[in-house]
Every structure is written in structure tokens, then in C-alpha cells.
Design a protein around this motif. Structure first.
Motif, PDB file in Angstrom:
ATOM      1  N   ASP A 116      -1.962   3.614  -7.128  1.00 32.10           N
ATOM      2  CA  ASP A 116      -2.541   4.890  -6.435  1.00 32.10           C
ATOM      3  C   ASP A 116      -2.360   6.198  -7.432  1.00 32.10           C
ATOM      4  N   ARG A 168      -5.357   8.514  -7.387  1.00 31.86           N
ATOM      5  CA  ARG A 168      -6.201   8.754  -6.570  1.00 31.86           C
ATOM      6  C   ARG A 168      -6.363   9.664  -5.386  1.00 31.86           C
ATOM      7  N   TRP A 170      -6.306   9.317  -2.843  1.00 33.78           N
ATOM      8  CA  TRP A 170      -6.016   9.198  -1.164  1.00 33.78           C
ATOM      9  C   TRP A 170      -4.341  10.322  -0.585  1.00 33.78           C
ATOM     10  N   VAL A 171      -3.867  10.187  -2.348  1.00 32.19           N
ATOM     11  CA  VAL A 171      -2.355  10.647  -2.200  1.00 32.19           C
ATOM     12  C   VAL A 171      -2.985  12.692  -1.716  1.00 32.19           C
ATOM     13  N   TYR A 207       3.620   5.157  -3.227  1.00 31.40           N
ATOM     14  CA  TYR A 207       2.946   5.165  -3.940  1.00 31.40           C
ATOM     15  C   TYR A 207       3.228   4.557  -5.226  1.00 31.40           C
TER      16      TYR A 207
END
Length: 313
Positions: A116, A168, A170-171, A207
Motif C-alpha cells: 500500500d 496507492r 486506494w488509501v 496497510y
């Protein structure tokens, strides 16, 4: 897509070197570069504008002081265009990246699709040979100059430093943001830990990090950052931004402080006295740094009020 984000507050003196280094790197075709002018009062905006076309810079302005506010503004600008697997690279306005820096980070991320956040190697770039006393405390160069190296593979958040990190998308899509109460804000008393607090927080949320040693940047050291006064003050700001303080939920009177920072401060003061009696310059410097660090921890614990510490996620 790969995005590079950095903020600058009064960086006109060193920004030209950093931007020249960016022009010389091997830039991925899908790269976007977002520079945030954080209320600068020197020629920072003009320096950025001069490179707008060469680097296809997207220049934003954050009028409120605070590096984390500037980074959050960049994220708000970027997020509508990001895909979850995209990589957002964060750096500083005083780095000198190696030619393959961004491609090495991207390659490392491609090889670890389940990771992540990512970090890379950081080395100080000295304006002159460092004095003997500074070389003698090389173990503190991480805290002082963000110096870091590690083998390739999984790594904890503590191994990733702000001048060379990637996260990333998406975090951020999950709602995580930088804490605007932490990090440089133009004042002399700010709590260190801008990116460190963010990384520790997302690590606690599950993460995972990975280190990419081939992604290398140099970190410019200014002459005043090689002086004892700056070094010891840096230790105090590190104490203000320690994880113990940043997770403190309420103001503590002196009598309710945890024992460990008070005991640590007392021991550091004794060590400072002993080093003075021995005339041991290096031991005295280490002790002074420890005094300032513990003092910063105590100061922060006593200053944080109810609800002052929030989780931006």
C-alpha cells in the motif's frame, strides 16, 4: 497514472536545483507533477511558473500555512482522476532525485501489487564536509536529515520518510488524509512528523509498506542545518511530534504525566551534566538532544487539549 506531489514554503533558494534535477530524470509517460505553493512570500511562485511548461507543472496555491494542508489540497485536486491502483509519490522541494527515481518506485510498486505504501533511499547532500561532531552522531541522521536505507522487501512505516515515499490511491479513496495539526507550518514550534504520523496511522489501519532501495533521492542540507543549535532544536520538534504525543487525547497536568518522559528527562539532564564534567563534546550533544526530545514530549502532552488530536481518516 503516476503522480508526483510536493509543497513549497519560501523555497525559492533551493527550488531551482530541485526542478533542474526533475527535468533530468527519466519521467514516465503518464506522470503528473503537482506543486503546491504554501503561502510563500519569496519568489517561489515565480520559480514554479518558469518551469510550468518544461515539466508540465500543475501549480496550486494553499493560502493557509501548513505543509499537510498543502498536501491535502493536492490530493483533492488529484483524486477525481485517480484509479485505485495508481501511485501518488510525495517528496520535498529540496531533493535531488536520481535519474531513474520515479521509474524505480513504479517498478517496485508493480512488483508488489498488494503493498500500500513505499519508501526509497535518502542520502544527505552536504554543502560542505560535515564536521567531526556531526559525523559522530550519524545514528541521528535519520531524524535530522531523513537519511534512510533498507533492503528490498516489506518494511514498517518507520522506514519510510517524507522526501521519498509513495502511496496507492486506494488509501486516499478510503478517506485517509494528512493531519493538518502536524508538520511544518511556518512557525518555530511545529511538531515534526508530517508524513510519519500519516504512515503510522495507516499502518495501524492494516496497510502494508515496502522498501525500494533503488529509488534514490539526495536531500539538500543547508549550512544552518549543520549547526549545533539547529540540531538540538530539531530534537525538541521531534519530541513534539512523537507518536506518544500524537495519540494523546487530552491535556495532562504535570502530576498526571506518564512517568517515562519525566524519568527520561531527568536521566538526560544527569548525562548532560556528566558529559560537561568530562568535557565530552559528543556525549554532551547526545545528552542535550535527549533533554530537548523529552522536553518536547512533555510540552506536547501538556498542551494538547480535549479533542485537539483528531484522526483525519
Amino acid at each position: 497514472m503516476l503522480a508526483l506531489v510536493f509543497a513549497s514554503y519560501n523555497g525559492a533558494a533551493h527550488l531551482p536545483k530541485m526542478l533542474a534535477a526533475l527535468r533530468a530524470i527519466d519521467r514516465p509517460a503518464d506522470l503528473r507533477i503537482i506543486a503546491v505553493d504554501n503561502r510563500s512570500t519569496d519568489g517561489t511562485r515565480e520559480v514554479l511558473e518558469e518551469c510550468r511548461d518544461d515539466l508540465a507543472l500543475e501549480i496550486l496555491h494553499e493560502p493557509a500555512p501548513g505543509k499537510n494542508r498543502a498536501l491535502n489540497r493536492a490530493l483533492a485536486h488529484l483524486l477525481p482522476d485517480l484509479k485505485p491502483e495508481d501511485l501518488v509519490v510525495f517528496s520535498d522541494d529540496d531533493v535531488l532525485p536520481s535519474p531513474d527515481w520515479l521509474k524505480a518506485l513504479a517498478k517496485g510498486a508493480d512488483a508488489a501489487p498488494d503493498s500500500d505504501f513505499f519508501g526509497g533511499t535518502i542520502e544527505p547532500v552536504w554543502p560542505a564536509p560535515p564536521p567531526a561532531w556531526l559525523c559522530a552522531i550519524e545514528e541521528e541522521h535519520g531524524m535530522l536529515y531523513a537519511r534512510v536505507s533498507a533492503p528490498a522487501g516489506p518494511c514498517p512505516a518507520a522506514t519510510v520518510w517524507g522526501p521519498n515515499m509513495a502511496v496507492r490511491a486506494w488509501v486516499f479513496m478510503a478517506g485517509h488524509r494528512y493531519d493538518e495539526a502536524v508538520g511544518p507550518d511556518g512557525s518555530a514550534k511545529y511538531a515534526m512528523g508530517s508524513e510519519a504520523e500519516f504512515l503510522r496511522r495507516i499502518e495501524r489501519a492494516g496497510y502494508r509498506g515496502r522498501f525500494v532501495p533503488g529509488a534514490v533521492v539526495g536531500h539538500m542540507v543547508r549550512p544552518h542545518q549543520m549547526e549545533r543549535a539547529w540540531v538540538t532544536e530539531r530534537a525538541r520538534r521531534a519530541g513534539l511530534g512523537s507518536d506518544a504525543c500524537l495519540t494523546q487525547a487530552r491535556k495532562l497536568p504535570l502530576i498526571q504525566l506518564p512517568a517515562w518522559p519525566v524519568i527520561g528527562l531527568m536521566r538526560a539532564r544527569w548525562a548532560l551534566l556528566a558529559a560537561g564534567l568530562r568535557r565530552d563534546e559528543v556525549a554532551g550533544l547526545r545528552a542535550r538532544m535527549s533533554v530537548n526530545w523529552h522536553s518536547g514530549v512533555i510540552e506536547r502532552m501538556r498542551e494538547i487539549g480535549p479533542g485537539a488530536r483528531h484522526d483525519p481518516a
